[in-house]
Design a protein around this motif. Structure first.
Motif, PDB file in Angstrom:
ATOM      1  N   LEU A 144       0.816  -1.220   0.000  1.00  0.00           N
ATOM      2  CA  LEU A 144       0.000   0.000   0.000  1.00  0.00           C
ATOM      3  C   LEU A 144       0.842   1.259   0.000  1.00  0.00           C
ATOM      4  N   ALA A 145       2.151   1.107  -0.030  1.00  0.00           N
ATOM      5  CA  ALA A 145       3.052   2.239   0.205  1.00  0.00           C
ATOM      6  C   ALA A 145       2.930   3.329  -0.851  1.00  0.00           C
ATOM      7  N   MET A 146       2.566   2.971  -2.078  1.00  0.00           N
ATOM      8  CA  MET A 146       2.574   3.952  -3.161  1.00  0.00           C
ATOM      9  C   MET A 146       1.308   4.802  -3.216  1.00  0.00           C
ATOM     10  N   ASP A 147       0.266   4.404  -2.474  1.00  0.00           N
ATOM     11  CA  ASP A 147      -1.005   5.136  -2.550  1.00  0.00           C
ATOM     12  C   ASP A 147      -1.037   6.220  -1.462  1.00  0.00           C
ATOM     13  N   GLU A 148      -0.352   7.308  -1.726  1.00  0.00           N
ATOM     14  CA  GLU A 148      -0.252   8.401  -0.756  1.00  0.00           C
ATOM     15  C   GLU A 148      -1.629   8.983  -0.427  1.00  0.00           C
ATOM     16  N   GLU A 149      -2.446   9.200  -1.431  1.00  0.00           N
ATOM     17  CA  GLU A 149      -3.747   9.833  -1.226  1.00  0.00           C
ATOM     18  C   GLU A 149      -4.638   8.969  -0.338  1.00  0.00           C
ATOM     19  N   ALA A 150      -4.644   7.643  -0.590  1.00  0.00           N
ATOM     20  CA  ALA A 150      -5.486   6.749   0.209  1.00  0.00           C
ATOM     21  C   ALA A 150      -5.074   6.778   1.671  1.00  0.00           C
ATOM     22  N   TRP A 151      -3.757   6.766   1.924  1.00  0.00           N
ATOM     23  CA  TRP A 151      -3.285   6.800   3.310  1.00  0.00           C
ATOM     24  C   TRP A 151      -3.665   8.128   3.988  1.00  0.00           C
ATOM     25  N   THR A 152      -3.529   9.213   3.255  1.00  0.00           N
ATOM     26  CA  THR A 152      -3.860  10.521   3.837  1.00  0.00           C
ATOM     27  C   THR A 152      -5.330  10.584   4.240  1.00  0.00           C
ATOM     28  N   ILE A 153      -6.194  10.120   3.332  1.00  0.00           N
ATOM     29  CA  ILE A 153      -7.632  10.145   3.631  1.00  0.00           C
ATOM     30  C   ILE A 153      -7.947   9.220   4.796  1.00  0.00           C
ATOM     31  N   PHE A 154      -7.356   8.030   4.789  1.00  0.00           N
ATOM     32  CA  PHE A 154      -7.632   7.059   5.848  1.00  0.00           C
ATOM     33  C   PHE A 154      -7.210   7.609   7.210  1.00  0.00           C
ATOM     34  N   MET A 155      -6.010   8.166   7.305  1.00  0.00           N
ATOM     35  CA  MET A 155      -5.517   8.657   8.589  1.00  0.00           C
ATOM     36  C   MET A 155      -6.315   9.872   9.070  1.00  0.00           C
ATOM     37  N   ASP A 156      -6.849  10.666   8.125  1.00  0.00           N
ATOM     38  CA  ASP A 156      -7.668  11.820   8.512  1.00  0.00           C
ATOM     39  C   ASP A 156      -9.050  11.389   9.009  1.00  0.00           C
ATOM     40  N   ASP A 157      -9.619  10.364   8.361  1.00  0.00           N
ATOM     41  CA  ASP A 157     -11.006   9.980   8.653  1.00  0.00           C
ATOM     42  C   ASP A 157     -11.131   8.882   9.698  1.00  0.00           C
ATOM     43  N   VAL A 158     -10.015   8.230  10.067  1.00  0.00           N
ATOM     44  CA  VAL A 158     -10.101   7.081  10.970  1.00  0.00           C
ATOM     45  C   VAL A 158     -10.520   7.491  12.383  1.00  0.00           C
ATOM     46  N   ILE A 159     -10.471   8.785  12.673  1.00  0.00           N
ATOM     47  CA  ILE A 159     -10.806   9.269  14.011  1.00  0.00           C
ATOM     48  C   ILE A 159     -12.225   8.888  14.410  1.00  0.00           C
ATOM     49  N   THR A 160     -13.120   8.781  13.412  1.00  0.00           N
ATOM     50  CA  THR A 160     -14.511   8.428  13.726  1.00  0.00           C
ATOM     51  C   THR A 160     -14.661   6.964  14.111  1.00  0.00           C
ATOM     52  N   ASP A 161     -13.689   6.143  13.778  1.00  0.00           N
ATOM     53  CA  ASP A 161     -13.726   4.712  14.118  1.00  0.00           C
ATOM     54  C   ASP A 161     -12.575   4.366  15.053  1.00  0.00           C
ATOM     55  N   LEU A 162     -12.124   5.333  15.813  1.00  0.00           N
ATOM     56  CA  LEU A 162     -10.899   5.162  16.574  1.00  0.00           C
ATOM     57  C   LEU A 162     -11.004   4.038  17.599  1.00  0.00           C
ATOM     58  N   ASP A 163     -12.153   3.878  18.237  1.00  0.00           N
ATOM     59  CA  ASP A 163     -12.281   2.823  19.245  1.00  0.00           C
ATOM     60  C   ASP A 163     -12.041   1.447  18.638  1.00  0.00           C
ATOM     61  N   VAL A 164     -12.584   1.219  17.463  1.00  0.00           N
ATOM     62  CA  VAL A 164     -12.406  -0.079  16.783  1.00  0.00           C
ATOM     63  C   VAL A 164     -10.941  -0.273  16.401  1.00  0.00           C
ATOM     64  N   VAL A 165     -10.309   0.791  15.930  1.00  0.00           N
ATOM     65  CA  VAL A 165      -8.913   0.709  15.500  1.00  0.00           C
ATOM     66  C   VAL A 165      -8.007   0.410  16.685  1.00  0.00           C
ATOM     67  N   VAL A 166      -8.188   1.120  17.794  1.00  0.00           N
ATOM     68  CA  VAL A 166      -7.337   0.920  18.973  1.00  0.00           C
ATOM     69  C   VAL A 166      -7.533  -0.474  19.550  1.00  0.00           C
ATOM     70  N   GLU A 167      -8.758  -0.962  19.514  1.00  0.00           N
ATOM     71  CA  GLU A 167      -9.006  -2.317  20.010  1.00  0.00           C
ATOM     72  C   GLU A 167      -8.243  -3.348  19.187  1.00  0.00           C
ATOM     73  N   ALA A 168      -8.191  -3.140  17.885  1.00  0.00           N
ATOM     74  CA  ALA A 168      -7.486  -4.089  17.008  1.00  0.00           C
ATOM     75  C   ALA A 168      -5.978  -3.879  17.049  1.00  0.00           C
ATOM     76  N   PHE A 169      -5.543  -2.625  17.315  1.00  0.00           N
ATOM     77  CA  PHE A 169      -4.105  -2.314  17.312  1.00  0.00           C
ATOM     78  C   PHE A 169      -3.821  -1.380  18.482  1.00  0.00           C
ATOM     79  N   PRO A 170      -3.595  -1.945  19.690  1.00  0.00           N
ATOM     80  CA  PRO A 170      -3.428  -1.130  20.906  1.00  0.00           C
ATOM     81  C   PRO A 170      -2.278  -0.137  20.841  1.00  0.00           C
ATOM     82  N   GLU A 171      -1.275  -0.381  20.005  1.00  0.00           N
ATOM     83  CA  GLU A 171      -0.119   0.518  19.935  1.00  0.00           C
ATOM     84  C   GLU A 171      -0.396   1.752  19.084  1.00  0.00           C
TER      85      GLU A 171
END
Length: 681
Positions: A32-59
């Motif tokens: 996924l390293a070459m898709d800069e735009e996808a990563w930017t959007i994902f990291m900006d929007d993931v805040i709304t699903d943060l509880d699910v993300v932290v549960e799956a990846f505590p670090e």
């Protein structure tokens, strides 16, 4: 299909391994390293699903965005949240990867089915290989082992294949590299060199091309047919590589037994009185000892014996465009490395050594300040025995013979030569040349005369040194034709050519056949000699070019050609021997011949009751003919296929930095040139 199955079975192609990252269940960060735009959007929007993300990846809160993007564990955790993250958020990061993976999976299923039909057992793997992977007969591998399709993905593929090759260097599997990338063809040579593969053991295809027509079956048939001989070559090279390492190890054990006192005694009791430096002497001795160790490597000798079993009737067309630069191998076999000249050849003050070649400066550089007298030749070679050069140098006269430098190209080179000739010489930043020796041009010069001749401001410089055996042959040719030293035959020479093909239209005029691959890749004319010692030239084309030509010939219709050409066209389209010779190498005219159209003859099918083989005309062939504006009546009759070869211009061979080739002053530094001799007599 049964014919292909029979060939595969008879040659031991039992099962195939398909290696592709599309078989992996989970992507890695690099995918996924070459898709800069996808990563930017994902990291900006993931805040709304943060509880699910932290549960799956505590670090999650312990790493910054760049660290998360580079983490395989984070990518794996997010990929596993397909049912928990918002679909639009999950698809933002993994949608492109999933689409490419699905397309690759569809291709891989079809490939697996095509292979299975031939009777081959098929297994699949992603980045992690199965335990029995090293037992496969043939590998179909994704060249870019990663979704990013970058050079580091090629490195991964080569690394994985290296694991599969480990321990199988003497009997490697066949390999077919695949990719959807249009850059695939550009990677062929890199893969061959980095993966240490023999060309006949691998192929490269775009995925969409591999499934077209009968390509899969053709690839299997070719790889299987030539596998035994390709393995012999691979085993020979592997034995050499292993033998060099073993020989070097044994060689160093022997050499370390010599202590400082040994070197001192060798110099005291042998070399000082002979006027030879110990450095030059020990280089010569070490050369011979290392050669002895290499000759004693049993696997290398056994592999060399196996090369005799190569089947000349089945050798394939080269897979990578062009051919090996055999001229370079010839040059290396005839001449010492120029760096060897930096080691002084004697301590007696003689400025030259046996086999040294003195080249007239103005011959290579018209602007050279020192001009030789008119009677001085292009080149001189020292033929006085090495031992005599260091004995009484003040009184010694050195024997030299003169020669002429000749341009070396497709028009001037001959395998069979008259007189004494050195077939190739390569000077820095100069085109290749040959040397025609004049055995009657014998000169006897004193030491001081030689020193003046090759002084920094003198007309000559010491350019190269012949290997001892070749200098000896030249010496013996001068003295007598009796008792000549038998040497290896020089390897054939190769010359690149442009390849154009025509047929004869209804008006009897040449019309071009559309062959983009053949036009782009061209061919190579390789010239050797026949049983009578005469020049023999073959046109060698790449596998892709051969396939293209063989696919076009059946499409030439009778109504498209001149009425006189139609009988020849029928013979051409029905000729199995033409198809065979096109792959093995068609006989081509020598470049020295006039560019006339010559009849292209191939063996005719033998009829019942015939004792002698017949030949039939299937076309015309010419080399450097100029324009084909019109054809004679005879040409029209034979012009079903007209092959035109145009020699390409040779380029200068750049050998190192010309500025580093400054010549030593023989008076000031006691001739920093080397004498190629063994222990003095």
């Amino acid at each position: 299909m049964s014919a292909v199955s029979d060939i595969l079975k008879s040659t031991g192609f039992e099962w195939a391994l398909i290696v592709d990252d599309a078989f992996d269940d989970v992507p890695i960060a690099a995918d996924l390293a070459m898709d800069e735009e996808a990563w930017t959007i994902f990291m900006d929007d993931v805040i709304t699903d943060l509880d699910v993300v932290v549960e799956a990846f505590p670090e999650y809160h312990e790493k910054d965005a760049n660290e998360l993007r580079a983490s395989d564990d984070f990518v794996k955790a997010m990929y596993g949240l397909r049912e928990k993250l918002r679909p639009d958020l999950w698809n933002t990061l993994f949608g492109g990867y999933e689409r490419d993976r699905a397309a690759d999976r569809d291709f891989l299923v079809k490939l697996r089915d095509r292979l299975s039909v031939t009777g081959i057992q098929v297994k699949t793997a992603g980045r992690n290989l199965p335990d029995d992977a090293h037992e496969c007969s043939i590998i179909f591998a994704d060249l870019f082992l990663g979704a990013a399709q970058q050079d580091f993905d090629v490195d991964k593929s080569i690394h994985r294949l290296g694991e599969l090759m480990a321990g199988r260097e003497n009997a490697p599997p066949a390999v077919v590299l695949m990719s959807r990338s249009p850059r695939l063809q550009d990677k062929k040579e890199r893969f061959r060199d980095d993966a240490k593969m023999v060309g006949a053991l691998f192929r490269v295809y775009r995925k969409q091309d591999l499934l077209e027509g009968s390509t899969v079956e053709t690839v299997l048939e070719r790889l299987a047919t030539h596998h035994a001989d390709a393995v012999r070559v691979a085993a020979f090279l592997a034995a050499w590589e292993s033998g060099l390492g073993g020989a070097a190890s044994e060689f160093m054990k022997l050499m370390r037994r010599l202590d400082l006192s040994d070197y001192s005694k060798i110099r005291e009791v042998l070399l000082d009185v002979e006027g030879q430096p110990i450095g030059s002497y020990m280089l010569d001795v070490f050369d011979r000892i290392l050669q002895h160790e290499i000759e004693g490597h049993v696997p290398t000798i056994a592999a060399a014996q196996e090369l005799s079993a190569l089947d000349p009737e089945k050798y394939p067309t080269p897979y990578i465009a062009g051919s090996s630069d055999l001229q370079d191998l010839v040059a290396r076999s005839l001449w010492q490395n120029p760096e060897r000249l930096k080691v002084a050849g004697n301590t007696a003050g003689m400025p030259v050594s046996f086999g040294d070649v003195l080249v007239r400066r103005s011959r290579l550089d018209p602007a050279a300040p020192a001009e030789a007298p008119e009677d001085q030749p292009d080149i001189l070679v020292v033929l006085t025995p090495a031992c005599d050069l260091v004995r009484k140098p003040d009184k010694r006269r050195v024997l030299l013979i003169g020669g002429t430098l000749k341009a070396l190209d497709n028009k001037t080179w001959r395998y069979k030569t008259k007189g004494a000739t050195t077939p190739i010489v390569q000077f820095p930043n100069q085109p290749r040349m040959s040397i025609e020796w004049d055995l009657d041009d014998q000169r006897m010069l004193k030491r001081d005369e030689l020193a003046d001749l090759i002084h920094r401001q003198g007309p000559y410089s010491v350019g190269l040194r012949l290997r001892e055996s070749n200098a000896l042959e030249l010496q013996q040719r001068m003295l007598s034709d009796m008792g000549r030293v038998g040497l290896l035959s020089n390897m054939p020479f190769t010359f690149p050519v442009e390849v154009l093909m025509f047929t004869t239209d209804v008006e009897g005029k040449p019309t071009t056949l559309d062959l983009p691959i053949t036009t782009r890749e061209g061919g190579v004319c390789i010239t050797g000699r026949d049983s009578d010692g005469e020049d023999l030239t073959r046109l060698v084309l790449t596998e892709d070019a051969v396939d293209e030509i063989l696919s076009v010939i059946p499409k030439i219709e009778e109504g498209q050609v001149h009425v006189r050409t139609r009988d020849t066209l029928k013979k051409l389209q029905a000729s199995a021997s033409f198809r065979s010779l096109l792959q093995r190498g068609l006989k081509a005219p020598a470049a020295s011949r006039k560019g006339n159209l010559n009849q292209l003859k191939v063996p005719a099918e033998k009829k019942e009751g015939e004792e002698r083989e017949r030949e039939e005309i299937v076309g015309l062939i010419a080399r450097n003919p100029g324009e084909l504006a019109s054809l004679s009546a005879n040409d029209q009759k034979s012009g079903a296929l007209i092959i035109v070869l145009n020699d390409l211009e040779p380029h200068p061979i750049m050998i190192g930095d010309a500025s580093s080739a400054s010549e030593p002053d023989p008076v000031e530094v006691e001739a920093e040139t080397v004498q190629k001799d063994g222990a003095p007599n």
